[in-house]
Design a protein around this motif. Structure first.
Motif, PDB file in Angstrom:
ATOM      1  N   TRP A 102     -54.012  49.186  12.376  1.00  0.00           N
ATOM      2  CA  TRP A 102     -53.024  48.161  12.054  1.00  0.00           C
ATOM      3  C   TRP A 102     -53.450  46.859  12.699  1.00  0.00           C
ATOM      4  O   TRP A 102     -54.022  46.851  13.804  1.00  0.00           O
ATOM      5  CB  TRP A 102     -51.652  48.579  12.601  1.00  0.00           C
ATOM      6  CG  TRP A 102     -50.570  47.545  12.411  1.00  0.00           C
ATOM      7  CD1 TRP A 102     -49.684  47.457  11.387  1.00  0.00           C
ATOM      8  CD2 TRP A 102     -50.264  46.463  13.301  1.00  0.00           C
ATOM      9  NE1 TRP A 102     -48.853  46.369  11.570  1.00  0.00           N
ATOM     10  CE2 TRP A 102     -49.191  45.751  12.743  1.00  0.00           C
ATOM     11  CE3 TRP A 102     -50.808  46.017  14.509  1.00  0.00           C
ATOM     12  CZ2 TRP A 102     -48.642  44.621  13.344  1.00  0.00           C
ATOM     13  CZ3 TRP A 102     -50.261  44.890  15.119  1.00  0.00           C
ATOM     14  CH2 TRP A 102     -49.178  44.212  14.532  1.00  0.00           C
ATOM     15  N   ASP A 103     -53.195  45.745  12.024  1.00  0.00           N
ATOM     16  CA  ASP A 103     -53.369  44.441  12.654  1.00  0.00           C
ATOM     17  C   ASP A 103     -52.399  43.449  12.009  1.00  0.00           C
ATOM     18  O   ASP A 103     -51.750  43.746  11.003  1.00  0.00           O
ATOM     19  CB  ASP A 103     -54.821  43.956  12.589  1.00  0.00           C
ATOM     20  CG  ASP A 103     -55.346  43.803  11.172  1.00  0.00           C
ATOM     21  OD1 ASP A 103     -54.603  43.297  10.293  1.00  0.00           O
ATOM     22  OD2 ASP A 103     -56.498  44.184  10.924  1.00  0.00           O
ATOM     23  N   PHE A 104     -52.306  42.279  12.587  1.00  0.00           N
ATOM     24  CA  PHE A 104     -51.344  41.277  12.112  1.00  0.00           C
ATOM     25  C   PHE A 104     -51.656  40.799  10.693  1.00  0.00           C
ATOM     26  O   PHE A 104     -50.754  40.537   9.902  1.00  0.00           O
ATOM     27  CB  PHE A 104     -51.325  40.078  13.066  1.00  0.00           C
ATOM     28  CG  PHE A 104     -50.854  40.411  14.442  1.00  0.00           C
ATOM     29  CD1 PHE A 104     -49.501  40.618  14.699  1.00  0.00           C
ATOM     30  CD2 PHE A 104     -51.746  40.529  15.496  1.00  0.00           C
ATOM     31  CE1 PHE A 104     -49.056  40.923  15.970  1.00  0.00           C
ATOM     32  CE2 PHE A 104     -51.311  40.834  16.770  1.00  0.00           C
ATOM     33  CZ  PHE A 104     -49.965  41.032  17.017  1.00  0.00           C
ATOM     34  N   ASP A 105     -52.939  40.701  10.389  1.00  0.00           N
ATOM     35  CA  ASP A 105     -53.330  40.156   9.097  1.00  0.00           C
ATOM     36  C   ASP A 105     -52.990  41.078   7.938  1.00  0.00           C
ATOM     37  O   ASP A 105     -52.833  40.623   6.797  1.00  0.00           O
ATOM     38  CB  ASP A 105     -54.837  39.855   9.085  1.00  0.00           C
ATOM     39  CG  ASP A 105     -55.214  38.772  10.078  1.00  0.00           C
ATOM     40  OD1 ASP A 105     -54.323  37.985  10.464  1.00  0.00           O
ATOM     41  OD2 ASP A 105     -56.392  38.710  10.477  1.00  0.00           O
ATOM     42  N   TYR A 123     -43.523  43.050  13.193  1.00  0.00           N
ATOM     43  CA  TYR A 123     -44.825  43.597  13.578  1.00  0.00           C
ATOM     44  C   TYR A 123     -44.600  44.921  14.319  1.00  0.00           C
ATOM     45  O   TYR A 123     -43.824  44.984  15.275  1.00  0.00           O
ATOM     46  CB  TYR A 123     -45.572  42.602  14.454  1.00  0.00           C
ATOM     47  CG  TYR A 123     -45.940  41.318  13.741  1.00  0.00           C
ATOM     48  CD1 TYR A 123     -46.724  41.350  12.587  1.00  0.00           C
ATOM     49  CD2 TYR A 123     -45.489  40.087  14.202  1.00  0.00           C
ATOM     50  CE1 TYR A 123     -47.061  40.175  11.925  1.00  0.00           C
ATOM     51  CE2 TYR A 123     -45.823  38.910  13.540  1.00  0.00           C
ATOM     52  CZ  TYR A 123     -46.607  38.964  12.393  1.00  0.00           C
ATOM     53  OH  TYR A 123     -46.937  37.795  11.734  1.00  0.00           O
ATOM     54  N   LEU A 124     -45.289  45.953  13.903  1.00  0.00           N
ATOM     55  CA  LEU A 124     -45.001  47.307  14.347  1.00  0.00           C
ATOM     56  C   LEU A 124     -45.075  47.484  15.865  1.00  0.00           C
ATOM     57  O   LEU A 124     -44.308  48.259  16.452  1.00  0.00           O
ATOM     58  CB  LEU A 124     -45.947  48.295  13.661  1.00  0.00           C
ATOM     59  CG  LEU A 124     -45.650  49.788  13.820  1.00  0.00           C
ATOM     60  CD1 LEU A 124     -44.228  50.121  13.405  1.00  0.00           C
ATOM     61  CD2 LEU A 124     -46.650  50.614  13.007  1.00  0.00           C
ATOM     62  N   PRO A 132     -50.587  33.381  13.181  1.00  0.00           N
ATOM     63  CA  PRO A 132     -51.651  32.749  12.388  1.00  0.00           C
ATOM     64  C   PRO A 132     -52.871  33.664  12.307  1.00  0.00           C
ATOM     65  O   PRO A 132     -53.107  34.472  13.214  1.00  0.00           O
ATOM     66  CB  PRO A 132     -51.965  31.478  13.191  1.00  0.00           C
ATOM     67  CG  PRO A 132     -50.760  31.240  14.041  1.00  0.00           C
ATOM     68  CD  PRO A 132     -50.236  32.599  14.366  1.00  0.00           C
ATOM     69  N   PRO A 133     -53.648  33.565  11.253  1.00  0.00           N
ATOM     70  CA  PRO A 133     -54.838  34.405  11.123  1.00  0.00           C
ATOM     71  C   PRO A 133     -55.760  34.279  12.327  1.00  0.00           C
ATOM     72  O   PRO A 133     -56.038  33.174  12.802  1.00  0.00           O
ATOM     73  CB  PRO A 133     -55.502  33.857   9.861  1.00  0.00           C
ATOM     74  CG  PRO A 133     -54.384  33.271   9.072  1.00  0.00           C
ATOM     75  CD  PRO A 133     -53.439  32.697  10.082  1.00  0.00           C
ATOM     76  N   LEU A 135     -45.656  36.717  20.675  1.00  0.00           N
ATOM     77  CA  LEU A 135     -46.085  36.749  19.283  1.00  0.00           C
ATOM     78  C   LEU A 135     -45.484  35.567  18.553  1.00  0.00           C
ATOM     79  O   LEU A 135     -44.310  35.236  18.748  1.00  0.00           O
ATOM     80  CB  LEU A 135     -45.624  38.047  18.605  1.00  0.00           C
ATOM     81  CG  LEU A 135     -46.005  39.369  19.273  1.00  0.00           C
ATOM     82  CD1 LEU A 135     -45.431  40.540  18.475  1.00  0.00           C
ATOM     83  CD2 LEU A 135     -47.522  39.490  19.402  1.00  0.00           C
ATOM     84  N   GLU A 136     -46.269  34.920  17.733  1.00  0.00           N
ATOM     85  CA  GLU A 136     -45.740  33.849  16.886  1.00  0.00           C
ATOM     86  C   GLU A 136     -45.169  34.467  15.619  1.00  0.00           C
ATOM     87  O   GLU A 136     -45.512  35.594  15.237  1.00  0.00           O
ATOM     88  CB  GLU A 136     -46.843  32.840  16.573  1.00  0.00           C
ATOM     89  CG  GLU A 136     -47.363  32.136  17.819  1.00  0.00           C
ATOM     90  CD  GLU A 136     -48.371  31.043  17.495  1.00  0.00           C
ATOM     91  OE1 GLU A 136     -48.105  30.275  16.543  1.00  0.00           O
ATOM     92  OE2 GLU A 136     -49.403  30.967  18.180  1.00  0.00           O
ATOM     93  N   ASP A 137     -44.297  33.729  14.954  1.00  0.00           N
ATOM     94  CA  ASP A 137     -43.576  34.269  13.802  1.00  0.00           C
ATOM     95  C   ASP A 137     -43.689  33.327  12.600  1.00  0.00           C
ATOM     96  O   ASP A 137     -42.892  32.389  12.462  1.00  0.00           O
ATOM     97  CB  ASP A 137     -42.108  34.464  14.200  1.00  0.00           C
ATOM     98  CG  ASP A 137     -41.320  35.277  13.195  1.00  0.00           C
ATOM     99  OD1 ASP A 137     -41.938  35.839  12.279  1.00  0.00           O
ATOM    100  OD2 ASP A 137     -40.079  35.367  13.352  1.00  0.00           O
TER     101      ASP A 137
END
Length: 556
Positions: free
Chosen positions: A194-197, A45-46, A80-81, A75-77
């Motif tokens: 940017w986002d995790f999803d 994740y950036l 989750p959405p 942060l989880e790896d």
């Protein structure tokens, strides 16, 4: 004042005696145990590789610089959405360390109320309400936070009332008075959408070769200019002021009056898109003159990964120049102010290109480390990709800091090899804050390293030459006197100029006090101050070796 002098003297004794190393890391000895937690994952994740920030702030007005760090979050790896970074564990809290009169630091984060929320990035320091106590603005991936200093050792979250939460991914920020009304306004850099999803897979598709994505994979986003309304609230004037360019990918910001018209201008370091130089029109609006001025690209007309930035006069001609750090193989950009609204790209002729080609720079500043009267360059370094060695074996993720000595405004020379062990130890340098931490008359450095312990680099070189410190307090101007220009005329001829600003470097806030290195001179022939209000002031034959505390006078 006598009590304060006693405290400062005690602090100097504890910091220790002369060392052969130009800079010495005293973090462990001073009981500062901060380790930046970036919560690295296999999903790359950036945000993991972009922090963290650091500020020097005398939050309790005792004359000693305290240190504030921003921190990451769990942060989880993979994430989750819909899940947000978790900062509940103390290891991820932002941290405030109070400097003690006898030396060392005490963690006062809990009583100060500064543990924070979200995934922390940068920090800005400024007295936005002019009450005599410096406040903190913390940028995040997610909502930002404005903390008002109550003056009793604690801060209160006034973000909602102030209206400065912003959104998205904010990076560097800085307080300045763009309209010269005596109130500090706020500029906030934002990076990319940017986002995790929507996190992408970048790098080679084999185990261990996934990499952090280049910003070209994401759209840019506008920066934000908040105008201080004077009643505890700010207004978003970004569109009206002309700084809301959606193509920007901003990481660093610095301020200076580059054209000498009395209005503070803005330089924004963008990552792999054109950088911005916003000329202040003096009517509440700005014009991006980066193309005309020659500071939007490198000398080949190409973009570069602009990260850290400083805006100050390195060649002692009275005109603020610009340095921008970037990635390995790009060379750091040095722009010399020509005095006619344009700049000359001086990276090659100054020796900066050869010295920086293999490095990736973040926090940076023009700083006269040896007090000889010429501003040198210090850079916190480390590559953005922890897998860079897999594709470029001659490059490395961990890199040592860089110290370049200014040779009378003509060239810069890498003196790291003779400066001591600090410059031989590689790290993941990010934010760097500059100031006289031990009050001995030279500039020290605090570095926040991504995913690693912080460093306090105490300067052992500068206090062997003469110096003069100037601390300003505004009256009609903003109380911090941000935007003031100070010119020192030297006995043998020549000048030095500084502008009072805390923002520059990367994700950082610096000591606002101005420190002139005087070399062998025992005095300054004439000291001139131009306050943001337009008032001017001059003092003759100012002796070296003192802190000159000045309050803005009445009249002109």
């Amino acid at each position: 004042m006598k009590a304060l002098a006693t405290l400062l003297g005690a602090a100097l004794l504890v910091w220790g005696a002369f060392s052969r190393e130009l800079f010495e890391d005293r973090a462990a000895a001073s009981k500062l145990d901060f380790k930046h937690e970036n919560s690295a994952t296999s999903n790359k994740y950036l945000i993991e590789t972009m922090g963290g920030g650091v500020a020097l702030i005398d939050y309790n007005n005792d004359g000693l610089l305290d240190i504030f760090f921003t921190n990451g979050a769990r942060l989880e790896d993979p994430m989750p959405p819909g899940r947000e970074p978790d900062k509940s564990d103390r290891r991820y809290h932002n941290r405030l360390f109070r400097a003690e009169p006898g030396g060392g630091y005490t963690d006062v984060t809990k009583e100060a109320g500064l543990g924070g929320q979200g995934y922390g990035m940068g920090v800005a320091v400024g007295d936005f309400d002019n009450d005599g106590f410096d406040d903190l603005y913390v940028t995040n991936y997610g909502a930002n936070i404005l903390y008002r200093n109550r003056g009793d050792g604690a801060f209160e979250d006034v973000t909602a009332r102030a209206g400065v939460a912003a959104s998205g991914w904010s990076t560097s920020a800085g307080f300045f008075d763009y309209d010269n009304d005596g109130r500090l306004d706020l500029f906030v850099c934002r990076y990319v959408k940017w986002d995790f999803d929507t996190n992408k897979y970048c790098g080679e598709n084999r185990p261990g070769h996934r990499a952090y994505c280049h910003p070209d994979n994401f759209h840019g986003v506008t920066n934000i200019l908040y105008r201080n309304e004077g009643d505890g609230r700010f207004s978003d004037v970004s569109e009206k002021a002309g700084i809301a360019n959606p193509e920007g990918k901003a990481l660093g910001v610095a301020f200076a009056d580059y054209d000498g018209d009395g209005w503070t201008d803005i330089y924004v370091a963008n990552d792999s898109v054109q950088s911005f130089l916003y000329r202040n029109n003096g009517d509440g609006t700005f014009t991006d003159v980066s193309l005309m001025a020659g500071v939007g690209f490198n000398e080949d007309g190409r973009t570069f990964a602009g990260m850290g930035v400083d805006f100050s006069d390195y060649d002692n001609d009275g005109l603020p120049d610009i340095i921008v750090t970037d990635l390995s193989l790009e060379t750091y950009a040095l722009y010399r102010n020509n005095g006619d609204g344009t700049f000359t790209y001086a990276t090659g002729v100054s020796g900066l290109g050869k010295a920086t080609n293999d490095y990736s720079g973040w926090g940076a500043r023009f700083v006269d480390y040896d007090n000889d009267g010429w501003k040198d360059i210090f850079v916190a370094q480390g590559h953005v990709m922890d897998t860079i060695h897999l594709v470029s074996p001659h490059l490395s993720y961990l890199q040592p800091p860089l110290l370049l000595r200014n040779e009378r405004g003509l060239r810069f020379r890498d003196v790291g090899a003779e400066a001591g062990g600090v410059f031989a130890r590689p790290g993941a340098g990010r934010g760097a804050a500059f100031g006289d931490i031990d009050n001995d008359g030279d500039i020290d450095v605090v570095i926040s390293n991504c995913g690693q312990p912080a460093q306090i680099l105490i300067n052992n070189a500068g206090h062997h030459a003469n110096w003069l410190r100037v601390a300003l307090t505004g009256a009609r101007s903003n109380r911090n006197a941000i935007g003031s220009k100070i010119t020192a005329h030297m006995p043998g001829g020549g000048i030095q100029t500084y502008e009072v600003h805390a923002a520059s470097s990367y994700l950082a806030s610096n000591d606002r006090r101005v420190l002139f290195g005087l070399g062998g001179a025992r005095s300054v022939s004439r000291l001139e101050i131009r306050w943001p209000s337009g008032r001017t002031q001059a003092l003759e034959n100012v002796k070296a070796g003192q802190t000159l505390a000045l309050t803005e006078p009445d009249g002109t």
